[in-house]
Design a protein around this motif. Structure first.
Motif, PDB file in Angstrom:
ATOM      1  N   GLN A   1       0.810  -1.215   0.000  1.00  0.00           N
ATOM      2  CA  GLN A   1       0.000   0.000   0.000  1.00  0.00           C
ATOM      3  C   GLN A   1       0.847   1.269   0.000  1.00  0.00           C
ATOM      4  OE1 GLN A   1       0.178  -2.253   2.359  1.00  0.00           O
ATOM      5  NE2 GLN A   1       0.489  -1.324   4.386  1.00  0.00           N
ATOM      6  N   ARG A   2       2.112   1.155   0.412  1.00  0.00           N
ATOM      7  CA  ARG A   2       2.958   2.344   0.458  1.00  0.00           C
ATOM      8  C   ARG A   2       3.285   2.878  -0.933  1.00  0.00           C
ATOM      9  NH1 ARG A   2       5.638   3.489   5.185  1.00  0.00           N
ATOM     10  NH2 ARG A   2       5.986   5.490   4.129  1.00  0.00           N
ATOM     11  N   TRP A   3       3.410   1.990  -1.918  1.00  0.00           N
ATOM     12  CA  TRP A   3       3.856   2.417  -3.236  1.00  0.00           C
ATOM     13  C   TRP A   3       2.896   3.412  -3.882  1.00  0.00           C
ATOM     14  CZ3 TRP A   3       8.659   1.355  -4.650  1.00  0.00           C
ATOM     15  CH2 TRP A   3       9.294   0.268  -4.069  1.00  0.00           C
ATOM     16  N   THR A   4       1.644   3.268  -3.630  1.00  0.00           N
ATOM     17  CA  THR A   4       0.654   4.143  -4.268  1.00  0.00           C
ATOM     18  C   THR A   4       0.228   5.303  -3.377  1.00  0.00           C
ATOM     19  OG1 THR A   4      -1.099   2.653  -3.496  1.00  0.00           O
ATOM     20  CG2 THR A   4      -0.217   2.276  -5.713  1.00  0.00           C
ATOM     21  N   SER A   5       0.807   5.407  -2.196  1.00  0.00           N
ATOM     22  CA  SER A   5       0.442   6.495  -1.298  1.00  0.00           C
ATOM     23  C   SER A   5       1.013   7.818  -1.808  1.00  0.00           C
ATOM     24  CB  SER A   5       0.978   6.226   0.115  1.00  0.00           C
ATOM     25  OG  SER A   5       0.834   7.370   0.927  1.00  0.00           O
ATOM     26  N   PRO A   6       0.204   8.879  -1.889  1.00  0.00           N
ATOM     27  CA  PRO A   6       0.709  10.168  -2.377  1.00  0.00           C
ATOM     28  C   PRO A   6       1.736  10.787  -1.434  1.00  0.00           C
ATOM     29  CG  PRO A   6      -1.523  10.409  -1.531  1.00  0.00           C
ATOM     30  CD  PRO A   6      -1.241   8.941  -1.557  1.00  0.00           C
ATOM     31  N   ASN A   7       1.782  10.310  -0.202  1.00  0.00           N
ATOM     32  CA  ASN A   7       2.719  10.863   0.771  1.00  0.00           C
ATOM     33  C   ASN A   7       4.005  10.055   0.880  1.00  0.00           C
ATOM     34  OD1 ASN A   7       0.838  12.891   1.535  1.00  0.00           O
ATOM     35  ND2 ASN A   7      -0.227  11.397   2.841  1.00  0.00           N
ATOM     36  N   PHE A   8       4.159   9.023   0.041  1.00  0.00           N
ATOM     37  CA  PHE A   8       5.339   8.160   0.137  1.00  0.00           C
ATOM     38  C   PHE A   8       6.505   8.795  -0.617  1.00  0.00           C
ATOM     39  CE2 PHE A   8       7.501   4.038  -1.275  1.00  0.00           C
ATOM     40  CZ  PHE A   8       8.292   4.016  -0.138  1.00  0.00           C
ATOM     41  N   ILE A   9       7.552   9.151   0.112  1.00  0.00           N
ATOM     42  CA  ILE A   9       8.761   9.743  -0.466  1.00  0.00           C
ATOM     43  C   ILE A   9       9.856   8.686  -0.378  1.00  0.00           C
ATOM     44  CG2 ILE A   9      10.432  11.614  -0.316  1.00  0.00           C
ATOM     45  CD1 ILE A   9       8.246  13.319   0.947  1.00  0.00           C
ATOM     46  N   ILE A  10      10.128   8.040  -1.480  1.00  0.00           N
ATOM     47  CA  ILE A  10      10.972   6.844  -1.489  1.00  0.00           C
ATOM     48  C   ILE A  10      12.360   7.082  -0.898  1.00  0.00           C
ATOM     49  CG2 ILE A  10      12.075   5.150  -3.011  1.00  0.00           C
ATOM     50  CD1 ILE A  10       9.633   5.338  -4.822  1.00  0.00           C
ATOM     51  N   PRO A  11      13.092   8.174  -1.222  1.00  0.00           N
ATOM     52  CA  PRO A  11      14.463   8.303  -0.718  1.00  0.00           C
ATOM     53  C   PRO A  11      14.563   8.512   0.793  1.00  0.00           C
ATOM     54  CG  PRO A  11      14.103   9.721  -2.616  1.00  0.00           C
ATOM     55  CD  PRO A  11      12.770   9.242  -2.180  1.00  0.00           C
ATOM     56  N   THR A  12      13.430   8.701   1.468  1.00  0.00           N
ATOM     57  CA  THR A  12      13.467   8.867   2.925  1.00  0.00           C
ATOM     58  C   THR A  12      13.187   7.559   3.654  1.00  0.00           C
ATOM     59  OG1 THR A  12      11.107   9.442   3.091  1.00  0.00           O
ATOM     60  CG2 THR A  12      12.662  11.236   2.660  1.00  0.00           C
ATOM     61  N   TYR A  13      12.940   6.487   2.907  1.00  0.00           N
ATOM     62  CA  TYR A  13      12.588   5.208   3.524  1.00  0.00           C
ATOM     63  C   TYR A  13      13.856   4.378   3.694  1.00  0.00           C
ATOM     64  CZ  TYR A  13       9.558   1.272   4.703  1.00  0.00           C
ATOM     65  OH  TYR A  13       8.902   0.255   5.364  1.00  0.00           O
ATOM     66  N   GLY A  14      14.136   3.959   4.916  1.00  0.00           N
ATOM     67  CA  GLY A  14      15.365   3.242   5.224  1.00  0.00           C
ATOM     68  C   GLY A  14      15.398   1.840   4.647  1.00  0.00           C
ATOM     69  N   ALA A  15      16.581   1.399   4.260  1.00  0.00           N
ATOM     70  CA  ALA A  15      16.784   0.045   3.754  1.00  0.00           C
ATOM     71  C   ALA A  15      16.783  -0.955   4.903  1.00  0.00           C
ATOM     72  CB  ALA A  15      18.094  -0.027   2.974  1.00  0.00           C
ATOM     73  N   SER A  16      16.847  -2.220   4.565  1.00  0.00           N
ATOM     74  CA  SER A  16      16.832  -3.305   5.547  1.00  0.00           C
ATOM     75  C   SER A  16      18.251  -3.798   5.826  1.00  0.00           C
ATOM     76  CB  SER A  16      15.982  -4.469   5.019  1.00  0.00           C
ATOM     77  OG  SER A  16      16.063  -5.595   5.877  1.00  0.00           O
ATOM     78  N   THR A  17      18.459  -4.310   7.029  1.00  0.00           N
ATOM     79  CA  THR A  17      19.719  -4.987   7.373  1.00  0.00           C
ATOM     80  C   THR A  17      19.588  -6.505   7.308  1.00  0.00           C
ATOM     81  OG1 THR A  17      19.179  -5.065   9.738  1.00  0.00           O
ATOM     82  CG2 THR A  17      20.376  -3.121   8.940  1.00  0.00           C
ATOM     83  N   SER A  18      18.393  -7.010   7.051  1.00  0.00           N
ATOM     84  CA  SER A  18      18.123  -8.442   7.145  1.00  0.00           C
ATOM     85  C   SER A  18      18.896  -9.250   6.104  1.00  0.00           C
ATOM     86  CB  SER A  18      16.625  -8.702   6.969  1.00  0.00           C
ATOM     87  OG  SER A  18      16.364 -10.069   6.724  1.00  0.00           O
ATOM     88  N   CYS A  19      19.436 -10.400   6.528  1.00  0.00           N
ATOM     89  CA  CYS A  19      20.010 -11.393   5.623  1.00  0.00           C
ATOM     90  C   CYS A  19      19.295 -12.723   5.847  1.00  0.00           C
ATOM     91  CB  CYS A  19      21.502 -11.597   5.882  1.00  0.00           C
ATOM     92  SG  CYS A  19      22.570 -10.233   5.371  1.00  0.00           S
ATOM     93  N   VAL A  20      18.909 -13.368   4.769  1.00  0.00           N
ATOM     94  CA  VAL A  20      18.274 -14.680   4.857  1.00  0.00           C
ATOM     95  C   VAL A  20      18.891 -15.597   3.814  1.00  0.00           C
ATOM     96  CG1 VAL A  20      16.090 -13.792   5.759  1.00  0.00           C
ATOM     97  CG2 VAL A  20      16.411 -14.002   3.285  1.00  0.00           C
ATOM     98  N   LYS A  21      18.787 -16.902   4.061  1.00  0.00           N
ATOM     99  CA  LYS A  21      19.301 -17.909   3.135  1.00  0.00           C
ATOM    100  C   LYS A  21      18.190 -18.883   2.786  1.00  0.00           C
ATOM    101  CE  LYS A  21      22.679 -19.333   5.794  1.00  0.00           C
ATOM    102  NZ  LYS A  21      23.918 -19.956   6.329  1.00  0.00           N
ATOM    103  N   LEU A  22      18.273 -19.418   1.574  1.00  0.00           N
ATOM    104  CA  LEU A  22      17.317 -20.432   1.128  1.00  0.00           C
ATOM    105  C   LEU A  22      18.091 -21.567   0.467  1.00  0.00           C
ATOM    106  CD1 LEU A  22      14.294 -21.202   0.694  1.00  0.00           C
ATOM    107  CD2 LEU A  22      14.496 -20.149  -1.580  1.00  0.00           C
ATOM    108  N   THR A  23      17.816 -22.791   0.916  1.00  0.00           N
ATOM    109  CA  THR A  23      18.381 -23.991   0.306  1.00  0.00           C
ATOM    110  C   THR A  23      17.212 -24.804  -0.229  1.00  0.00           C
ATOM    111  OG1 THR A  23      20.166 -23.959   1.940  1.00  0.00           O
ATOM    112  CG2 THR A  23      19.911 -25.980   0.667  1.00  0.00           C
ATOM    113  N   PRO A  24      16.750 -24.497  -1.450  1.00  0.00           N
ATOM    114  CA  PRO A  24      15.467 -25.032  -1.910  1.00  0.00           C
ATOM    115  C   PRO A  24      15.451 -26.540  -2.113  1.00  0.00           C
ATOM    116  CG  PRO A  24      16.546 -23.762  -3.630  1.00  0.00           C
ATOM    117  CD  PRO A  24      17.330 -23.537  -2.395  1.00  0.00           C
ATOM    118  N   ASP A  25      16.602 -27.177  -2.283  1.00  0.00           N
ATOM    119  CA  ASP A  25      16.617 -28.637  -2.363  1.00  0.00           C
ATOM    120  C   ASP A  25      16.278 -29.288  -1.031  1.00  0.00           C
ATOM    121  OD1 ASP A  25      17.314 -28.824  -5.060  1.00  0.00           O
ATOM    122  OD2 ASP A  25      19.416 -28.470  -4.595  1.00  0.00           O
ATOM    123  N   GLN A  26      16.458 -28.544   0.054  1.00  0.00           N
ATOM    124  CA  GLN A  26      16.235 -29.107   1.379  1.00  0.00           C
ATOM    125  C   GLN A  26      14.974 -28.581   2.043  1.00  0.00           C
ATOM    126  OE1 GLN A  26      19.856 -28.252   3.529  1.00  0.00           O
ATOM    127  NE2 GLN A  26      21.065 -29.709   2.326  1.00  0.00           N
TER     128      GLN A  26
END
Length: 648
Positions: A308-333
């Motif tokens: 819902q944020r993408w279409t909000s008229p008040n959403f200013i993209i360069p002020t939104y902080g990035a994530s620090t999260s790291c995740v892994k996926l081993t799809p065979d398992q």
């Protein structure tokens, strides 16, 4: 002509095939692969050996990097590129190819601005190239014969990226719509981009692994296809279901069996969106004998912007902080993501580079916003991101949890690397970094915060100044299974201590096609080895298996091979994986390796044959029980599949 930099490494004569790199993933069943292998296991052993002897010549031993005294863990400016590096790849050990979008670069060719170029590393010289069509936001990879493919991209444009009056070429940029360019890299400066006679079946932005700022169904192209063509494009259920809702598509995960055109949904990725425009760092971790060549993909950073944020008229993209999260996926398992150590800081548009020592370099990107640009009043100039992250970091997949990220001994760059920046590993183990251009056209000036960037740097990992191993006996071509071969290391290669042979690895790296914060095709594969070591003279012979008998582990085509001792790599040498041709690849009986051993002194029969002869020692044995996991179990035919996550 770029100036002010030394050649990177001793030049040598490469084998006569083109050199380039490749990666693609496809799911498949273990039973299918086993059934596929059975007829190959019964092939005539004599014919198999004869074919290998004909193809597998011994490469000249690598030398030392010419550059010495580099500042380790730091960036060094080596010059300015002729075009901005929206896309970047290592085509031969001496040549890096740059591909930009169509824009008003000062460098010109054939009467119009250039948007492609070649950088010769040894001579530190450059030349413009004619990429013909608009490669804006195209994808790329390499075919099994070494030909590079640049596919997708944009329509013909004029100033500011606006639609041109004619899609058939003409001033000011003369960029006809075509979106299907090919290049056979060369070292004689006589190669150039050509248009393939095979057209793709539809228009595509961000083909292959990326997504895009597309938020209406009219611009959606939820299909995938093959090159060379295998018929019409194939609809994808997950793309049809979710693409008009951009973020939902970006959270979704699925496995595709392209032989049956079936998809299996996995868990949604947690914490953040990872694909464009959130643009997390993404890399497949090393495939090794220790992990049974099982694919694990690491995702770090990105953005947790909700739909819902993408279409909000008040959403200013360069002020939104990035994530620090790291995740892994081993799809065979498992279809479930596992959380890993977080980034040292929040970051979007991170670029991950596989280093020969098995670690991963993280560089480039920003702490705020996302990829992309536009004329919005809130944009930073045109950029949708802000606050560049200048400090690199190193990820060690073998370190214990909590200690996998390190910045020890590292120094920051001084150049913001924002949207449309790229990086690639070089044969000497340094990393070339260039690009950054969050603008619709050539944009420079003292008041431009994030200009069209041409400055190009090298990053020097901690091993760079060390004396490098100079292994003898590496082969110009490796098969899928087949006889073992011998590689000799002298006392200098083992740093005067024969026990260092226990740390030795033989690794293969494809450096990939770098664009939009990922290196499409990047892969690291460690070969199985054993050794015979000699205490009398502190030398050793490595007994090396060929590639695992599954071309999906390392798809056909060119790559670099390194020998690593005590985490110090040799200079990488080019070789060809598989036949060097498009088509089915032979799967050969895998020879058994002898047990590791250490003896007092070498004898004339210790190695089985001289590894410096015109053909390497070829030994045979029963079919090895190399694990074949479902995700990596299909024998590819040197073809590229393009799966569109979000199309134009």
């Amino acid at each position: 002509m770029a100036t002010g930099a030394l050649p990177l490494y001793t030049l040598y004569t490469p084998p006569p095939h083109s050199f380039s790199l490749f990666l693609i993933l496809f799911p498949s069943g273990l039973a299918t692969m086993q059934a596929f292998l059975r007829p190959f296991a019964s092939l005539s052993l004599l014919a198999s050996i004869f074919g290998l002897v004909q193809a597998q010549s011994v490469l000249t031993a690598p030398g030392q990097p010419i550059r010495s005294g580099a500042t380790l863990g730091a960036f060094e400016l080596i010059g300015e590129s002729l075009v901005s590096a929206q896309q970047l790849f290592l085509g031969t050990p001496d040549k890096v190819y740059f591909v930009d979008k169509v824009e008003g670069n000062p460098a010109r060719i054939n009467g119009h601005p250039a948007w492609a170029s070649e950088w010769g590393l040894g001579s530190n010289s450059q030349r413009t190239m004619d990429a013909v069509t608009n490669s804006f936001c195209a994808g790329g990879n390499v075919l099994g014969n070494g030909t590079w493919l640049n596919v997708g991209g944009n329509q013909a444009v004029t100033y500011g990226g606006n639609t041109a009056d004619s899609q058939n070429g003409g001033p000011p940029y003369d960029n006809p719509d075509g979106r299907r360019s090919l290049l056979d890299p060369c070292d004689d400066e006589h190669c150039d981009w050509i248009l393939s006679p095979h057209e793709t079946t539809g228009e595509r932005w961000y083909p292959s692994l990326n997504g895009g700022y597309v938020n209406d169904a009219g611009q959606d192209n939820p299909t995938y296809e093959f090159f060379p063509p295998q018929g019409d494009a194939i609809p994808s259920p997950i793309l049809q279901q979710t693409l008009p809702l951009l973020i939902q598509s970006n959270w979704a995960t699925a496995l595709l069996d392209y032989r049956t055109n079936t998809e299996t949904r996995l868990d949604n990725i947690p914490d953040a969106v990872r694909v464009y425009p959130a643009s997390a760092g993404t890399i497949m971790l090393p495939l090794t004998p220790a992990n049974n060549y099982t694919a694990t993909i690491l995702f770090c950073g990105g953005s947790n912007i909700q739909p819902q944020r993408w279409t909000s008229p008040n959403f200013i993209i360069p002020t939104y902080g990035a994530s620090t999260s790291c995740v892994k996926l081993t799809p065979d398992q498992s279809g479930t993501y596992q959380r890993d150590d977080p980034f040292p800081e929040a970051r979007v548009m991170a670029n991950f580079i596989a280093l020969p020592n098995g670690k991963v370099l993280n560089l480039n990107g920003a702490a705020m916003g996302t990829a992309g640009y536009g004329n919005n009043t809130w944009a930073i100039g045109h950029s949708y991101a802000d606050n560049p992250v200048l400090m690199p970091a190193i990820y060690d997949p073998n370190a214990p949890a909590g200690d996998r990220w390190s910045r020890d001994g590292l120094q920051p760059s001084t150049i913001p690397r924002m949207y449309h920046s790229s990086a690639t590993l070089l044969a000497d183990g340094s990393v070339l970094v260039s690009g950054s251009n969050p603008n619709p056209d050539y944009t420079v000036g003292p008041d431009v915060r994030y200009p069209t960037e041409y400055r190009t740097e090298l990053f020097f990992p901690s091993y760079y100044n060390e004396r490098r191993p100079q292994p003898k006996g590496l082969l110009s071509q490796l098969s899928y299974g087949g006889p073992t071969f011998d590689v000799t290391l002298d006392s200098d290669d083992l740093f005067g201590d024969v026990d260092n042979v226990q740390s030795a690895k033989v690794v293969v790296i494809r450096t990939g096609f770098s664009t939009h914060s990922m290196n499409m095709g990047q892969r690291y594969v460690e070969l199985q080895i054993s050794y015979t070591a000699f205490r009398g003279n502190h030398s050793a012979i490595l007994h090396v298996s060929q590639l695992p008998p599954n071309p999906a582990i390392l798809a056909p085509g060119p790559a670099l091979i390194f020998v690593v001792v005590n985490d110090i790599p040799s200079v990488g040498l080019p070789f060809m994986a598989g036949s060097g041709h498009l088509g089915n690849q032979n799967i050969r009986t895998v020879a058994s390796l002898p047990s590791p051993s250490t003896v007092d002194a070498p004898t004339e029969t210790s190695s089985g044959s001289s590894p410096s002869s015109s053909s390497s020692s070829l030994s045979n044995g029963a079919l090895s029980q190399v694990p074949v996991t479902p995700l990596l179990s299909l024998c590819l035919s040197g073809l590229v599949a393009f799966t569109l996550i979000i199309g134009s």
